[in-house]
Each structure stands twice: as structure tokens, then as C-alpha cells.
Design a protein around this motif. Structure first.
Motif, PDB file in Angstrom:
ATOM      1  N   SER A 173       2.474   1.813  -3.394  1.00 42.22           N
ATOM      2  CA  SER A 173       1.496   2.361  -4.326  1.00 42.22           C
ATOM      3  C   SER A 173       1.361   3.873  -4.142  1.00 42.22           C
ATOM      4  N   ARG A 174       1.347   4.314  -2.897  1.00 48.00           N
ATOM      5  CA  ARG A 174       1.243   5.758  -2.624  1.00 48.00           C
ATOM      6  C   ARG A 174       2.481   6.507  -3.111  1.00 48.00           C
ATOM      7  N   ALA A 176       5.070   5.367   5.115  1.00 44.01           N
ATOM      8  CA  ALA A 176       5.434   6.165   3.939  1.00 44.01           C
ATOM      9  C   ALA A 176       6.347   7.329   4.329  1.00 44.01           C
ATOM     10  N   ARG A 219      -2.078  -3.354  -8.164  1.00 48.06           N
ATOM     11  CA  ARG A 219      -1.627  -1.982  -7.890  1.00 48.06           C
ATOM     12  C   ARG A 219      -0.625  -1.492  -8.936  1.00 48.06           C
ATOM     13  N   GLU A 246       0.836  -1.205   0.000  1.00 45.59           N
ATOM     14  CA  GLU A 246       0.000   0.000   0.000  1.00 45.59           C
ATOM     15  C   GLU A 246       0.872   1.256   0.000  1.00 45.59           C
ATOM     16  N   VAL A 247       1.933   1.234   0.788  1.00 45.58           N
ATOM     17  CA  VAL A 247       2.852   2.374   0.847  1.00 45.58           C
ATOM     18  C   VAL A 247       3.552   2.573  -0.491  1.00 45.58           C
ATOM     19  N   ASN A 307       0.510   5.801   6.484  1.00 48.18           N
ATOM     20  CA  ASN A 307       1.060   7.162   6.450  1.00 48.18           C
ATOM     21  C   ASN A 307       2.405   7.237   7.169  1.00 48.18           C
ATOM     22  N   ALA A 349       2.573   6.824  -6.810  1.00 47.99           N
ATOM     23  CA  ALA A 349       1.612   7.830  -7.265  1.00 47.99           C
ATOM     24  C   ALA A 349       2.151   9.244  -7.083  1.00 47.99           C
ATOM     25  N   GLN A 350       3.111   9.395  -6.167  1.00 48.17           N
ATOM     26  CA  GLN A 350       3.733  10.704  -5.939  1.00 48.17           C
ATOM     27  C   GLN A 350       4.918  10.940  -6.868  1.00 48.17           C
TER      28      GLN A 350
END
Length: 423
Positions: free
Chosen positions: A254-255, A371, A286, A251-252, A368, A258-259
Motif C-alpha cells: 500500500s505504501r 519497504a 487497500r 501494508e508495505v 519501513n 502510494a509512492q
């Protein structure tokens, strides 16, 4: 002194991955103590699928395998295997004094805690000092990590087992540095606790070797390719099950992708487990091209891959009621020895990472926080990451050599023997 060391999953070169009993026994042998390690003839951490032979000697360390049935998974078969081990412990009495000398000390290690009942009987029979070695807090781990109800009959029986173990042992040697208060609340008497962490054997450890296995070569090639692109490499070697929390890591990733950070790093997940297929499907969904799954590799190759990486990810779910007492993750020590800065995504003030300052302990496994910590490591200068990682290497050299750990361990055992003799 003559030591009987019972560890259901004990390993050694050519035997299995749990090397702690092997390294301690070799260190004790060098100062005149005799140790016999009693291991299950079949367990899921051994190197080969075939049952272990009845007796083995590895580098002067004697192993006796107690007959146990094969099993798969964590169901009834594994419980029967545990019961086999406990019953076989009691049958050892027929071999004394024929080819086994009576023990002065019995160490019962608790990958599974139920062998304590047999160990207490053996200690009483031979007048031996009984040391309980605690790796995990049972049944706390069953409730917090596995999600079992604290009122489940098996959990209640395990709670009784815990109380029985703490009250009957002469000494409790815990891998968890902050566990004494918990143990005192569950039956442990005063002056019976000693912290005996996992470590490394710098005097006898086989040096990391350039990967020769197919999986190791694949991982090394991926590291070389990513480094040629200027990427930083994060690595997680080992199990890929629910407790490892690697779904949070994906999940991290993927974030961060995306950044726009996708080209700055790559993640190697080296190992296998109950979540591997699901994790691969999640990574594909993902669309994470900078995450690579690699099959398990031998320990020496795993350490080489860690030394070739830039960041060590010591993934776990944040079961803080368990980890607030300390941690004993082998991968953390592997990273520290390699001089890697470590990202530990849990709350654990007694962890080696927190104590040495060799990485970032997030305090939570929320995406969060992970990340933020991962980004912080990416943005550090190479020199700052190297300085952080060097703290871990220095900590290992100063405190975690198995010869030092073995000396401290035997000193605590001897002190307890003297206390027993004077009472």
C-alpha cells in the motif's frame, strides 16, 4: 544399520509435503542402511484427506502409518491425534521380530515433541541409539509465536518435555544452526549437537513442471501478463497464517503504491491458511490491484512459479527470540534453488539468506524496513539481482544436497554410537 525414523507428519511423493524423511531415507539406502518411516495415518500435511494405508513403499522407502484420529485446527482433536501417535509407537513392540527388525538407531523428529517419551522407552527396550531431531524450539515457539503464557500448564509441561528430551537423547540433530547455546541452557550435554539443515535432493527431485492445475495455470497467466507489462514479480508460496506476517507485506505494498510504484511490480500470494480471507479483505480495502491471491498448487508447480518470478518473499513475523537460533523455511530453499534474490523480513543471523548472501535480511518486520528492502530489490539492475540469486543457487549445490546432508548426518550418528560403545 537399521533406522526407525519417527516423524508425525512425514511425507513423500503421493503421501505429503514434508519430504525430508523421504530424501534422507533414499540417500541412506544407497549406502546400505535400512530405514522405516513411521508417520501418523492422518495429519494435516498429507496429500489426500483420506487416512493413509497401514503400509506403503515409495521408491524403495518403507512407510508404516500409525493409527491416529482425524482432526481440524489446533484444538483438542489435534492433541488427541498426537496422543494416538505416541501410544501407537509403543504397540510396535508386538511386531518385533515378526516383520520389524530391531532398530540400531531411533530418530524422533519433533514437529510435536511429546513422542520423545515413547521413543526413550523404545530405545531402552532395544538398546538403540536415540537421536532427537529438532525442527522447532518448544516451548519457545509456543510462547513467542503463538503468544501463550510461559506459565500456562501446557507450556510448563512442554518445558519439562524439552528438558527430558535433551537429557535423554544421545544426539540432537537440529535444523537450526545457532540453537546449541539454547539447548545447552535447557539440559543438553556437551558434544551432543549437530546441525542437519533441510535441503534438496538434486539426484532424485522431480523437475519443476509447467503448471497444469487450475490454480497453477491462473498463476502462470498472471505472471505472463505482468511480465508483458514490464513488471517485476515477487512471490510468496505456502501458508497464509498469523506467523507468516503477510499483513505487513500488504501494508508495505500500500505504501509503495502510494509512492507511484504500482506499475513496477506484482505480488503473487500462492497458498492458503487461517488468515487468507482476512488478507483478501485487507487487500481489497487497500485497493491493491497488483496483489493476486492464488490457491495452493502442487510442489513441482510451485517451484516452476518461483523460477518464473523475480523476487522471493519469505514472510514471517519477527519472533527474534526464536529465529535468532536459525531458520528452516522450505520456501527459502525453494527460492535459493530457483536463483531468486530473497527478502527475509526478520532478525536471523544464522539464516541461510544471511549465510549465503543471496538476499536481504531486514533485521525486523517493521513496514519501513521491509519497504526499504523491497525498493532496493526493485531498483537493482537485472544483473545485480541475478548475481545475488546465484549465490543462493551455488550455496544449495555446495551444501544443501540431501545426499551430502544424509552423509554428514549418518557420520554424526556413527560417531555417537562409537562414543557410547567406548563408555
Amino acid at each position: 544399520m537399521n533406522i526407525w525414523y519417527f516423524n508425525h507428519y512425514a511425507g513423500g511423493p503421493g503421501i505429503g509435503r514434508a519430504l525430508r524423511p523421504y530424501h534422507l531415507s533414499r540417500a541412506w539406502a544407497d549406502v546400505g542402511h535400512t530405514t522405516t518411516i513411521f508417520v501418523a495415518s492422518f495429519h494435516h500435511l498429507q496429500d489426500t484427506p483420506e487416512p493413509l494405508p497401514p503400509e506403503m513403499v515409495v521408491d524403495g522407502v518403507r512407510y508404516i502409518s500409525l493409527p491416529t484420529r482425524p482432526y481440524l485446527g489446533n484444538g483438542l482433536g489435534r492433541l488427541k491425534n498426537m496422543n494416538d501417535y505416541c501410544r501407537a509407537m509403543m504397540r510396535l513392540t508386538a511386531r518385533v521380530p515378526n516383520d520389524l527388525a530391531k532398530p540400531d538407531v531411533i530418530i524422533i523428529s519433533s514437529p510435536q515433541p511429546y513422542a520423545i517419551f515413547s521413543a526413550v522407552k523404545l530405545a531402552r527396550r532395544y538398546g538403540a541409539q536415540l537421536t532427537l531431531e529438532v525442527r522447532d524450539l518448544w516451548p519457545l515457539s509456543l510462547v513467542e509465536i503463538n503468544g501463550n503464557s510461559k506459565f500456562h500448564p501446557f507450556v510448563l509441561f512442554t518445558a519439562f518435555t524439552e528438558w527430558f528430551a535433551y537429557t535423554k537423547a544421545h544426539l540432537v540433530a537440529s535444523l537450526l544452526g545457532g540453537a546449541e547455546a539454547h539447548m545447552r541452557a535447557h539440559g543438553l550435554g556437551p558434544n551432543k549437537f549437530v546441525h542437519v539443515p533441510n535441503g534438496v535432493s538434486t539426484a532424485s527431485m522431480i523437475a519443476p513442471e509447467i503448471p497444469r492445475s487450475a490454480a497453477g495455470k491462473e498463476a502462470a497467466a498472471q505472471i505472463a501478463a505482468w511480465k508483458a507489462e514490464g513488471r517485476l514479480i515477487a512471490i510468496h508460496p505456502g501458508a497464509q497464517g498469523i506467523p507468516n506476517g503477510l499483513d505487513k507485506l500488504l501494508e508495505v505494498m500500500s505504501r509503495l503504491n502510494a509512492q507511484g510504484l504500482e506499475s513496477q511490480y506484482g505480488v503473487l500470494l500462492v497458498g492458503k491458511g487461517g488468515m487468507t480471507d482476512q488478507l483478501k479483505a485487507d487487500a481489497a480495502e487497500r485497493q491493491l490491484p497488483n496483489v493476486r491471491f492464488i490457491d495452493p498448487v502442487p510442489n513441482t508447480e510451485s517451484r516452476w512459479l518461483s523460477s518464473a518470478s523475480d523476487i522471493g518473499y519469505s514472510g514471517k513475523r519477527d519472533d527474534r527470540n526464536v529465529f535468532r537460533h536459525g531458520t528452516s523455511f522450505n520456501k527459502t530453499i525453494e527460492f535459493m534453488q530457483a536463483g531468486l534474490p530473497i527478502l527475509l523480513p526478520i532478525y536471523s543471523p544464522h539464516s541461510l539468506v544471511a549465510q549465503s548472501g543471496c538476499g536481504i535480511v531486514t533485521g525486523t518486520d517493521e513496514a519501513n524496513a521491509i519497504a526499504k528492502a523491497f525498493t532496493q530489490l526493485l531498483e537493482m539492475s537485472p544483473d545485480d539481482r541475478a548475481r545475488m540469486g546465484e549465490k543462493g543457487r551455488a550455496y544449495v549445490a555446495e551444501r544443501l544436497d540431501y545426499y551430502k546432508i544424509a552423509a554428514d548426518y549418518i557420520a554424526a550418528i556413527e560417531q555417537t554410537q562409537n562414543a557410547i560403545a567406548n563408555n
